[in-house]
Every structure is written in C-alpha cells, then in structure tokens.
Design a protein around this motif. Structure first.
Motif, short mmCIF file in Angstrom:
data_model
loop_
_atom_site.label_atom_id
_atom_site.label_comp_id
_atom_site.label_asym_id
_atom_site.label_seq_id
_atom_site.Cartn_x
_atom_site.Cartn_y
_atom_site.Cartn_z
N GLY A 22 0.82 -1.21 0.00
CA GLY A 22 0.00 0.00 0.00
C GLY A 22 0.85 1.26 0.00
N GLN A 25 2.34 1.63 -3.45
CA GLN A 25 1.32 2.12 -4.38
C GLN A 25 1.09 3.61 -4.21
OE1 GLN A 25 -0.52 1.29 -6.95
NE2 GLN A 25 -1.78 3.13 -6.85
N GLN A 29 1.96 6.60 -6.94
CA GLN A 29 0.91 7.51 -7.38
C GLN A 29 1.28 8.96 -7.07
OE1 GLN A 29 -2.96 6.69 -5.86
NE2 GLN A 29 -3.94 8.02 -7.34
N ASN A 58 -4.18 0.52 -9.75
CA ASN A 58 -3.11 -0.01 -8.90
C ASN A 58 -1.86 -0.37 -9.68
OD1 ASN A 58 -4.70 0.27 -6.70
ND2 ASN A 58 -5.23 -1.88 -6.52
N PHE A 59 -0.76 0.17 -9.27
CA PHE A 59 0.58 -0.06 -9.77
C PHE A 59 0.72 0.19 -11.28
CE2 PHE A 59 0.52 -2.67 -5.92
CZ PHE A 59 1.62 -2.16 -5.28
#
Length: 75
Positions: A22, A25, A29, A58-59
């Motif tokens: 998390g 990520q 971002q 995500n990713f």
C-alpha cells in the motif's frame, strides 16, 4: 464461495506485506501525479487528465505514466 477475511485473521507477515504494498502504491501515485502536475502539457504524451485518472489504477497506472506518458526531452 469463500468468505472474506477480516484484518485480524491475516497473519502478521501478511499484514506487513499489505501495508508495504500500500505504501509503495501510494508513493508511486504521488510521484506520478506530482510529475504530471509540474510537467508542461507539451511534454506529456496524451491528455494530462487521462494520465491522472489512469494513475489511480493499482501499480499499472503510475508505472505506465512514468514509463510511457512522459515525452523524452531533447535537452
């Protein structure tokens, strides 16, 4: 159908993996959105708003922007 696990049902190692992934990520971002905000539109391949929206995937989104969305500078 399998029931969803609650947070306290995960092992300690699994919880740490989730937290670390998390953080990675969110870091990706943040970097992608910050670069997108500071970079002129002429130096971005495609629409800045589309890349901003894609950064929430995500990713894949942030990595795609960092690898493909930025135009190479000729400096």
């Amino acid at each position: 159908m399998a029931q969803k696990k609650r947070w306290n049902e995960f092992s300690l190692v699994s919880r740490w993996r989730i937290v670390i992934l998390g953080i990675i990520q969110l870091g990706l971002q943040f970097v992608a959105l910050r670069d997108l905000a500071k970079r002129p539109a002429a130096d971005v391949r495609g629409s800045k708003s589309a890349w901003a929206a894609a950064s929430f995937i995500n990713f894949v989104g942030p990595l795609a922007y960092l690898a493909l969305g930025r135009a190479r500078s000729t400096k």
